[in-house]
Enzyme design. Structure first.
Site, PDB file in Angstrom:
ATOM      1  N   ASN A   9       0.869  -1.181   0.000  1.00  0.00           N
ATOM      2  CA  ASN A   9       0.000   0.000   0.000  1.00  0.00           C
ATOM      3  C   ASN A   9       0.902   1.226   0.000  1.00  0.00           C
ATOM      4  O   ASN A   9       1.523   1.536   1.008  1.00  0.00           O
ATOM      5  CB  ASN A   9      -0.887  -0.036   1.254  1.00  0.00           C
ATOM      6  CG  ASN A   9      -1.719   1.224   1.425  1.00  0.00           C
ATOM      7  OD1 ASN A   9      -1.795   2.050   0.514  1.00  0.00           O
ATOM      8  ND2 ASN A   9      -2.331   1.375   2.592  1.00  0.00           N
ATOM      9  N   LYS A  11       0.020   4.232  -0.182  1.00  0.00           N
ATOM     10  CA  LYS A  11      -0.643   5.386   0.453  1.00  0.00           C
ATOM     11  C   LYS A  11      -0.465   6.629  -0.437  1.00  0.00           C
ATOM     12  O   LYS A  11      -0.471   6.509  -1.656  1.00  0.00           O
ATOM     13  CB  LYS A  11      -0.098   5.582   1.868  1.00  0.00           C
ATOM     14  CG  LYS A  11      -0.168   4.281   2.695  1.00  0.00           C
ATOM     15  CD  LYS A  11       0.105   4.471   4.151  1.00  0.00           C
ATOM     16  CE  LYS A  11      -0.010   3.129   4.872  1.00  0.00           C
ATOM     17  NZ  LYS A  11       0.188   3.226   6.315  1.00  0.00           N
ATOM     18  N   HIS A  91      -9.284   1.145   5.508  1.00  0.00           N
ATOM     19  CA  HIS A  91      -7.984   1.351   6.158  1.00  0.00           C
ATOM     20  C   HIS A  91      -8.175   2.307   7.334  1.00  0.00           C
ATOM     21  O   HIS A  91      -8.994   3.227   7.259  1.00  0.00           O
ATOM     22  CB  HIS A  91      -6.984   1.928   5.145  1.00  0.00           C
ATOM     23  CG  HIS A  91      -5.570   1.877   5.648  1.00  0.00           C
ATOM     24  ND1 HIS A  91      -5.102   2.755   6.588  1.00  0.00           N
ATOM     25  CD2 HIS A  91      -4.546   1.033   5.376  1.00  0.00           C
ATOM     26  CE1 HIS A  91      -3.830   2.462   6.867  1.00  0.00           C
ATOM     27  NE2 HIS A  91      -3.481   1.419   6.142  1.00  0.00           N
ATOM     28  N   GLU A  93      -6.536   4.711   8.261  1.00  0.00           N
ATOM     29  CA  GLU A  93      -6.333   6.121   7.896  1.00  0.00           C
ATOM     30  C   GLU A  93      -7.585   6.703   7.242  1.00  0.00           C
ATOM     31  O   GLU A  93      -7.875   7.891   7.401  1.00  0.00           O
ATOM     32  CB  GLU A  93      -5.086   6.232   6.991  1.00  0.00           C
ATOM     33  CG  GLU A  93      -3.814   5.978   7.806  1.00  0.00           C
ATOM     34  CD  GLU A  93      -2.640   5.397   7.042  1.00  0.00           C
ATOM     35  OE1 GLU A  93      -2.647   5.406   5.795  1.00  0.00           O
ATOM     36  OE2 GLU A  93      -1.708   4.908   7.711  1.00  0.00           O
ATOM     37  N   GLU A 161      -4.586  -4.780  10.894  1.00  0.00           N
ATOM     38  CA  GLU A 161      -3.541  -3.769  11.028  1.00  0.00           C
ATOM     39  C   GLU A 161      -3.733  -2.991  12.326  1.00  0.00           C
ATOM     40  O   GLU A 161      -4.514  -2.023  12.362  1.00  0.00           O
ATOM     41  CB  GLU A 161      -3.596  -2.784   9.858  1.00  0.00           C
ATOM     42  CG  GLU A 161      -3.420  -3.415   8.494  1.00  0.00           C
ATOM     43  CD  GLU A 161      -2.939  -2.401   7.465  1.00  0.00           C
ATOM     44  OE1 GLU A 161      -1.852  -2.601   6.914  1.00  0.00           O
ATOM     45  OE2 GLU A 161      -3.635  -1.397   7.236  1.00  0.00           O
ATOM     46  N   GLY A 167       3.440   2.336  10.720  1.00  0.00           N
ATOM     47  CA  GLY A 167       4.422   3.399  10.542  1.00  0.00           C
ATOM     48  C   GLY A 167       5.219   3.734  11.787  1.00  0.00           C
ATOM     49  O   GLY A 167       5.922   4.750  11.821  1.00  0.00           O
ATOM     50  N   SER A 206       4.189  -2.082  10.154  1.00  0.00           N
ATOM     51  CA  SER A 206       5.640  -2.146  10.342  1.00  0.00           C
ATOM     52  C   SER A 206       6.260  -3.478   9.922  1.00  0.00           C
ATOM     53  O   SER A 206       7.238  -3.924  10.523  1.00  0.00           O
ATOM     54  CB  SER A 206       6.016  -1.802  11.791  1.00  0.00           C
ATOM     55  OG  SER A 206       5.661  -0.463  12.092  1.00  0.00           O
TER      56      SER A 206
END
Ligand code: 13P
Length: 246
Positions: A9, A11, A91, A93, A161, A167, A206
């Site tokens: 991904n 992003k 996701h 985000e 996730e 991250g 990660s």
């Protein structure tokens, strides 16, 4: 037997020059047991599909409608037309930045199927939820609410996730990953029967070349959804190789 899936991904990262990373990945021999997918930003989907060889291309989100007055949005049909075969939905985000709910994610997943594509449905708990001992409750609720009734191994992938692992360089313990993946598997089988055994469950957060092998040895981890480490062909190839060898 589930095939493995290494999904990247990108992003909101990548300009035309980044397609060189995809070209480099495409030049490597195809792994025998592992499907590969890259989800570049929308601006690169069509070009990526033209150079990706055996690597599938996906979108990172889509609207619930096929077309219409929705400025700035993209439909699953448009992504399919550009060469995508999968779309990430829900996701964290998107859930955080755009207030996406389980109900919306579920409707998007159905729109993705209607365009003939595979939905990659993301779930994950916050650090506060994990520390409060709520992880399985949160994941169970998200899974139930975000996954439509007609899910099969062909049209759906689940990605676990943990938000606090995205991250950050932090990953759950292998026992924590196993606990959540086994829980998701049991829920899928209880709801979908044999189809629940065919749905792939990815871990994301990660994942790096340095931790990939140990994560891929965990039960019910069928692959990874990789952010940062998918931007560099050498890193993502190392993750693909670790998955194919697992
Ligand atoms: P990182 O691999 O950068 O932690 O991102 C994970 C992720 O959010 C993939 O969707």
């Amino acid at each position: 037997m589930r095939r493995k899936l290494a999904a990247g991904n990108w992003k909101m990262n990548g300009l035309k020059a980044s397609l060189a990373e995809l070209t480099a990945l495409a030049a490597a021999p195809a792994p025998s047991q592992t499907d590969r997918l890259i989800c570049p930003p929308l601006t690169l989907v069509a070009q990526a599909a033209g150079v990706s060889g055996g690597i599938a291309i996906g979108g990172q989100d889509c609207h619930t409608a096929t077309s219409g007055a929705h400025t700035g949005d993209v439909s699953a049909e448009m992504l399919a037309d550009a060469g995508a075969t999968s779309v990430i939905v829900g996701h964290s985000e998107r859930r955080e930045d755009h207030g996406e709910t389980d109900a919306l994610v579920r409707t998007k997943a159905e729109a993705i199927w209607a365009a003939g594509l595979t939905s990659i449905i993301c779930l994950g708990e916050s650090l506060a939820q994990r520390e409060a001992g709520e992880t399985l409750d949160v994941i169970g609720t998200q899974l139930e609410g975000s996954t439509p009734d007609a899910a099969t191994g062909a049209n759906t992938v689940i990605a676990y996730e943990p938000i606090w692992a995205i991250g950050t360089g932090l990953i759950p313990t292998l026992e924590q990953i196993a606990e959540v993946h086994d829980f998701i598997r049991a829920k899928l089988v209880a709801r979908f029967g044999e189809d629940g055994n065919a749905i792939r469950i990815l871990y994301g957060g990660s994942v790096k070349p340095s931790n990939a092998t140990e994560i891929f040895a965990v039960s019910n981890v069928d692959g990874a959804l990789v952010g940062g480490a998918s931007l560099k062909a050498t890193d993502f190839q190392a993750i693909i190789d670790a998955l194919d060898a697992a």
